[in-house]
Motif scaffolding. Structure first.
Motif, PDB file in Angstrom:
ATOM      1  N   GLU A   1      -8.259   0.911  -1.673  1.00 38.61           N
ATOM      2  CA  GLU A   1      -8.107   2.303  -2.099  1.00 38.61           C
ATOM      3  C   GLU A   1      -6.647   2.758  -2.078  1.00 38.61           C
ATOM      4  OE1 GLU A   1      -9.324   6.717  -0.453  1.00 38.61           O
ATOM      5  OE2 GLU A   1     -10.449   4.996   0.282  1.00 38.61           O
TER       6      GLU A   1
ATOM      7  N   LEU B   1     -11.816  -1.485   1.871  1.00 38.03           N
ATOM      8  CA  LEU B   1     -11.274  -0.199   2.325  1.00 38.03           C
ATOM      9  C   LEU B   1      -9.791  -0.063   1.984  1.00 38.03           C
ATOM     10  CD1 LEU B   1     -12.901   0.137   5.872  1.00 38.03           C
ATOM     11  CD2 LEU B   1     -13.394   1.525   3.856  1.00 38.03           C
ATOM     12  N   VAL B   2      -9.078  -1.157   2.169  1.00 38.04           N
ATOM     13  CA  VAL B   2      -7.634  -1.126   1.962  1.00 38.04           C
ATOM     14  C   VAL B   2      -7.293  -0.950   0.478  1.00 38.04           C
ATOM     15  CG1 VAL B   2      -5.587  -2.586   2.064  1.00 38.04           C
ATOM     16  CG2 VAL B   2      -7.053  -2.383   4.060  1.00 38.04           C
TER      17      VAL B   2
ATOM     18  N   LEU C   1      -8.127   5.095   8.655  1.00 44.29           N
ATOM     19  CA  LEU C   1      -8.505   3.706   8.385  1.00 44.29           C
ATOM     20  C   LEU C   1      -8.470   2.898   9.681  1.00 44.29           C
ATOM     21  CD1 LEU C   1      -9.147   1.497   6.272  1.00 44.29           C
ATOM     22  CD2 LEU C   1      -6.686   1.147   6.005  1.00 44.29           C
TER      23      LEU C   1
ATOM     24  N   TYR D   1      -5.768  -7.996   8.608  1.00 45.88           N
ATOM     25  CA  TYR D   1      -7.109  -8.010   9.217  1.00 45.88           C
ATOM     26  C   TYR D   1      -7.100  -8.758  10.552  1.00 45.88           C
ATOM     27  CZ  TYR D   1     -12.074  -9.093   9.819  1.00 45.88           C
ATOM     28  OH  TYR D   1     -13.343  -9.223  10.322  1.00 45.88           O
TER      29      TYR D   1
ATOM     30  N   TYR E   1     -11.280  11.729   5.145  1.00 48.96           N
ATOM     31  CA  TYR E   1     -11.432  10.290   4.900  1.00 48.96           C
ATOM     32  C   TYR E   1     -12.686   9.767   5.601  1.00 48.96           C
ATOM     33  CZ  TYR E   1     -10.645   5.279   4.803  1.00 48.96           C
ATOM     34  OH  TYR E   1     -10.804   3.934   4.611  1.00 48.96           O
TER      35      TYR E   1
ATOM     36  N   ARG F   1     -16.018   7.772   4.441  1.00 49.24           N
ATOM     37  CA  ARG F   1     -16.226   6.357   4.756  1.00 49.24           C
ATOM     38  C   ARG F   1     -17.204   6.043   5.882  1.00 49.24           C
ATOM     39  NH1 ARG F   1     -15.339   5.195   0.381  1.00 49.24           N
ATOM     40  NH2 ARG F   1     -13.250   5.060  -0.500  1.00 49.24           N
TER      41      ARG F   1
ATOM     42  N   LEU G   1       0.850  -1.193   0.000  1.00 44.36           N
ATOM     43  CA  LEU G   1       0.000   0.000   0.000  1.00 44.36           C
ATOM     44  C   LEU G   1       0.883   1.239   0.000  1.00 44.36           C
ATOM     45  CD1 LEU G   1      -2.336  -1.274   2.845  1.00 44.36           C
ATOM     46  CD2 LEU G   1      -2.734  -1.449   0.374  1.00 44.36           C
TER      47      LEU G   1
ATOM     48  N   LEU H   1      -1.879  -4.535   5.215  1.00 43.00           N
ATOM     49  CA  LEU H   1      -2.405  -4.467   6.584  1.00 43.00           C
ATOM     50  C   LEU H   1      -3.148  -5.758   6.907  1.00 43.00           C
ATOM     51  CD1 LEU H   1      -3.566  -0.753   6.481  1.00 43.00           C
ATOM     52  CD2 LEU H   1      -1.521  -1.672   7.611  1.00 43.00           C
TER      53      LEU H   1
ATOM     54  N   PHE I   1     -13.115  -4.815   5.130  1.00 39.66           N
ATOM     55  CA  PHE I   1     -11.768  -4.305   5.353  1.00 39.66           C
ATOM     56  C   PHE I   1     -10.951  -4.326   4.058  1.00 39.66           C
ATOM     57  CE2 PHE I   1      -7.306  -4.927   6.784  1.00 39.66           C
ATOM     58  CZ  PHE I   1      -7.143  -3.678   7.368  1.00 39.66           C
TER      59      PHE I   1
END
Ligand code: TPP
Ligand code: SF4
Ligand code: MG
Lengths: 585, 288
Positions: free
Chosen positions: B286, B283-284, A208, A378, A232, A236, A198, A376, B280
């Motif tokens: 993006e 969202l990531v 986030l 989860y 953000y 969201r 990312l 990332l 999740f």
């Protein structure tokens, strides 16, 4: 072929500089390169010199570099202000339109590219930034296809024609450079590992993280450099039933957050120094009433309005001590975008576990610096609401208008928290000193017990994953370099250089500022001959904090920088080296 | 079903005998019972002042915060749990001096809470200084030669910033006071209720007798129409604000909660907060 280089684009704010950087970086990220981007901007929207510098590498990078390899200039000012950073053999890609010139004493090569002219030929002068992206890609040896997906995503709303035109602008940029210099650039990148990662700014990661932590309400007042968090979440939170309230000021923001947390919703606010100054009384209220609250401070240049768009780390002590009276409070300081994400999740857990305010301390360079983040996880998202009485739990009947003992004395100082609306949970909450049911009380015995109860919650340390980030392989080190927030990568690079010259250097980055990790720091400091504290402030706030908690004052050296810019690796390197050469170590 | 007695607790208020706030407390307790609430359905968020202590005297959930900030705390609470009946309460200093910005913006925002101001036109708790509600010339410790600042007219102010429910009453009229609080609670959106609640210790001008002489009760006027905003403004101006009853009510305006995109009927505090893996991942994506 090279493993890493730095690229910069500059011009007047509002000229498409940001999107040029964005598009190049996104394409490179998807190819698997590591990136670090830092935007230099001023406090105005249009006009004023602005630039974005991006570090591109085949291995992790978390800092801007001292040097520059490629400079893309939309005006002469960009060349005049930035050319000095260029390495020998560096290259300037400048719009032919303004008849660019290389200042005296600069050995870089100038390549005038008709950015504007090509863009006009393709159809729109604004697309000059895409021509510049293409010209840059040619030097880096990146093919045009790398941009297809990114351009499609970005311009799909505007129709296929616009997508095609942007792609054409990029291609024409590539073609021009190849026809001028041939396919022989010195800046061709080695292939990357091609892994998916990312690319995000610290503020995105915090926002986030808040969504992942279950935060569903944000109340905030806009301020640089925190607003991206709010932006953000505005986008969201509605998808998850939540919302953002733009309040009338930061006092309203923090008190709304306190009200929402009292009501059982994980809520946060985010601001910078001026906003945090306004919030201090209410943070004390959260401490006194044992109400969870998460507050983000993205530090910028102070005091007062200071340097609103520049880097500084001068709110540290204010975050620890600015509220009157004595309350339990947690302050954590992420140092990478990845940590911004995981720490934010932890912050919400800590706030509920210890029933107190938690400040996430960031700084402008971390909040706005854009960096590569490993995927990332989860499975690392855990929600722990501490001693919150759940909805389906029945409470014993309260008789005779008794109250629920919301502030009951317990061995760990933490009492059960019941939410308003719950049957048999009635209790009072007040910022006035109170008894176990929350009723005001000035009884001295109760007062002392209540103070001790609140403070004892954090007295035995907290459950925070990594109070200090350590890169400390030497049992006996010449130097321990200490920092907090965004300086992590810069210190790392300085350290690599010092080690390459034979110095033994350890690095400790303080991530939990309050309660202060005294034991860990003491242990590391004992191993080093000198301890250098690197911080973007004038008075040495972290240095003083360490002096206060750990002592060893004779070992401590403070390296400060407060001109508005982040440290460069060379600055830390040079000052450490000087100490070494002059026999201080 | 709860009666007003169920909203009483055993705490003895520390107000001076004769303080107007006693009636506000009694009226609140009656109004809660009359609209069919149970003690655990109600949360009272109050400010700091003599009046601010009121949240501790009602058998309900109570939050006694910091000076001037009852409103944002109350709004945060209501957004967290829209199932609760949220009352904000405090003094004239709390609401029209230190907290004035919040008062204006709470009116604009229109979250469905009821705000009761105990207006004694003086600072009680800090022992008798001037307030933004003190009349020009009012002598206090802080204005020994009389106040030289104009008093604010909260009802006119509320109308100009778009309030949907504006009412005023007085401590000596328990019946009307109870009624306007009930209507304020029933009103969907923000309701502002200013109560002339005499401070018998520090305000020797605006006494019970003074109000008896000066107040005009709108309930006595058969032609008064609270839906008519310009009539409301005119009445206030004619009487220098000294009117009681429901001054203005706009039943059309939707509360803030109903206008938030995606905001559900189920209180936010009762919703599941853990993201699913799919959510999740989306969202990531993006940031890839
Ligand atoms: C930030 C802050 N400033 C000042 C005070 C001191 N203070 C407490 S109550 C009050 C004014 C009270 O007047 P009002 O709001 O009219 O309430 P009353 O006592 O008249 O009911 C003041 C100035 C405070 N508690 N906090
Ligand atoms: S000082 Fe005035 S407002 Fe305060 S309790 Fe006494 S009478 Fe009431
Ligand atoms: Mg008052």
């Amino acid at each position: 072929m090279i493993k890493q280089l730095s690229w910069k684009v500059g011009g007047q704010q509002g000229e498409g500089i940001d999107s040029a950087g964005e598009i190049l970086a996104t394409a490179l990220n998807r190819k698997g390169y590591y990136l670090y981007g830092y935007r230099h901007f001023s406090s105005r929207i249009k006009g004023g010199h602005s630039n974005t510098k991006i570090r591109i590498s085949t291995s992790p990078v978390r800092s801007i570099s001292d040097e520059l390899d490629i400079l893309v200039a939309f005006d002469q000012e960009t060349i005049d202000l930035n050319a000095f950073e260029l390495i020998e053999g560096g290259i300037i890609l400048a719009d032919a339109k303004f008849n660019p010139a290389v200042p005296e004493g600069i050995s870089a090569r100038l390549l005038a590219v008709p950015f504007t002219k090509i863009a006009e030929e393709v159809g729109m002068a604004q697309m000059k930034n895409m021509v510049a992206v293409g010209a840059s890609a040619a030097l880096l040896g990146i093919s045009v296809d790398a941009f297809q997906e990114v351009i499609e995503e970005r311009f799909a709303r505007k129709g296929q024609k616009i997508v095609d035109k942007n792609m054409e602008a990029i291609s024409r940029g590539v073609e021009f450079v190849i026809s001028e210099v041939g396919d022989i650039s010195n800046f061709k990148l080695e292939p990357s590992d091609g892994k998916k990662r990312l690319y995000m700014i610290g503020n995105d990661a915090i926002a986030l993280g808040a969504v992942a932590a279950g935060a569903r309400l944000m109340a905030a007042y806009p301020i640089t450099p925190s607003s991206e968090i709010m932006e953000y979440l505005i986008k969201r939170l509605p998808e998850f039933g939540g919302t953002v309230v733009q309040t009338e000021d930061e006092i309203a923001a923090i008190t709304m957050v306190i009200g929402a947390n009292y009501g059982g919703v994980r809520a946060l606010t985010a601001s910078a120094g001026p906003g945090l100054s306004l919030m201090t009384e209410a943070i004390g209220l959260a401490g006194m009433t044992e109400t969870p609250a998460v507050i983000v401070n993205t530090q910028r240049g102070g005091p007062s309005t200071g340097l609103p768009t520049k880097q500084e780390q001068s709110d540290l002590l204010a975050m620890l001590y600015s509220t009157h009276g004595e309350i339990p409070k947690i302050v954590i300081a992420p140092s990478t975008a990845e940590e911004c994400f995981y720490d934010t999740i932890q912050a919400f857990n800590l706030a509920e576990q210890y029933q107190c305010p938690v400040i996430i301390l960031s700084d402008l360079a971390l909040s706005l610096g854009k960096q590569t983040v490993e995927p990332l996880d989860y499975d690392r998202i855990k929600i722990d609401r501490g001693k919150l009485v759940l909805d389906d739990e029945e409470l014993p009947e309260l008789e005779n208008s008794e109250l629920f003992p919301r502030y009951e004395f317990t061995p760990d100082g933490i009492s059960r928290r019941v939410l308003p609306g719950k049957k048999n949970g009635l209790h009072h909450v007040t910022g006035v000193e109170h008894d176990q049911t929350g009723r005001p009380s000035e009884n001295p015995v109760n007062r002392k017990k209540m103070m001790d109860k609140r403070l004892s919650k954090l007295a035995n340390g907290i459950q925070f994953e990594e109070p200090v980030f350590l890169d400390a392989k030497h049992e006996e080190a010449d130097l321990l370099i200490v920092g907090f927030c965004s300086t992590r990568g810069t210190i790392h690079e300085a350290m690599e250089r010092l080690e390459a010259e034979g110095m033994k250097v350890n690095h400790a980055h303080v991530r939990q500022v309050l309660p202060f990790p005294t034991d860990i720091m003491a242990e590391q400091m004992k191993k080093a001959k000198k301890v250098i504290v690197v911080e973007n402030n004038a008075t040495g706030q972290l240095t003083n904090l360490i002096k206060m908690h750990v002592g060893m004052a004779e070992k401590l050296v403070h390296i400060g920088k407060y001109d508005g810019n982040p440290f460069l690796p060379s600055e830390i390197y040079k000052q450490c080296k000087e100490l070494f050469v002059h026999g201080h170590i | 079903m709860a009666t007003f007695k169920d909203f009483r607790n055993k705490v003895k208020p520390n107000w001076c005998p004769g303080c107007g706030d006693f009636s506000v407390l009694a009226a609140m307790q009656r109004a809660f019972a009359n609209v069919g609430l149970e003690p655990h359905d109600v949360a009272i968020v109050s400010g700091i002042g003599c009046s601010g202590r009121i949240s501790g005297y009602v058998n309900a959930y109570g939050f006694h915060g910091v000076h001037g900030r009852a409103l944002p705390i109350a709004q945060g609470l209501k957004l967290a749990n829209r199932g609760l009946t949220v009352i904000a309460a405090g003094g004239d200093g709390d609401g029209f001096a230190i907290g004035m910005a919040h008062t204006i913006h709470a009116i604009r925002r229109n979250v469905d809470i009821t705000y009761i101001v105990m207006d004694n036109q003086v600072y009680g708790l800090t022992k008798g200084q001037t307030s933004p509600r003190s009349e020009m010339g009012f002598k206090t410790k802080s204005t020994p030669h009389g106040s030289i600042e104009a008093a604010i007219n909260p009802m006119e102010m509320a109308l100009t910033v778009g309030a949907g429910f504006v009412a005023q009453s007085v401590s000596s009229d328990l019946k009307q006071l109870t009624h306007v609080i009930e209507e304020g609670i029933k009103h969907k959106g923000f309701s502002l209720i200013n109560v002339y609640s005499p401070c018998v210790t520090y305000n020797k001008i605006n006494t019970y007798d003074w109000f008896k002489e000066h107040l005009v009760n709108l309930d006595d006027d058969p032609n008064y129409d609270p839906a008519d905003r310009s009539m409301a403004m005119q009445k206030l101006m004619e009487n220098n604000g000294l009117v009681t009853g429901i001054i203005y009510q706009n039943k059309e305006r939707k509360p803030y909660e109903d206008m938030i995109k995606g905001f559900k009927e189920t209180p936010l505090s009762k919703q599941d907060i853990m993201l699913t893996r799919e959510q999740f991942d989306k969202l990531v994506a993006e940031f890839a």
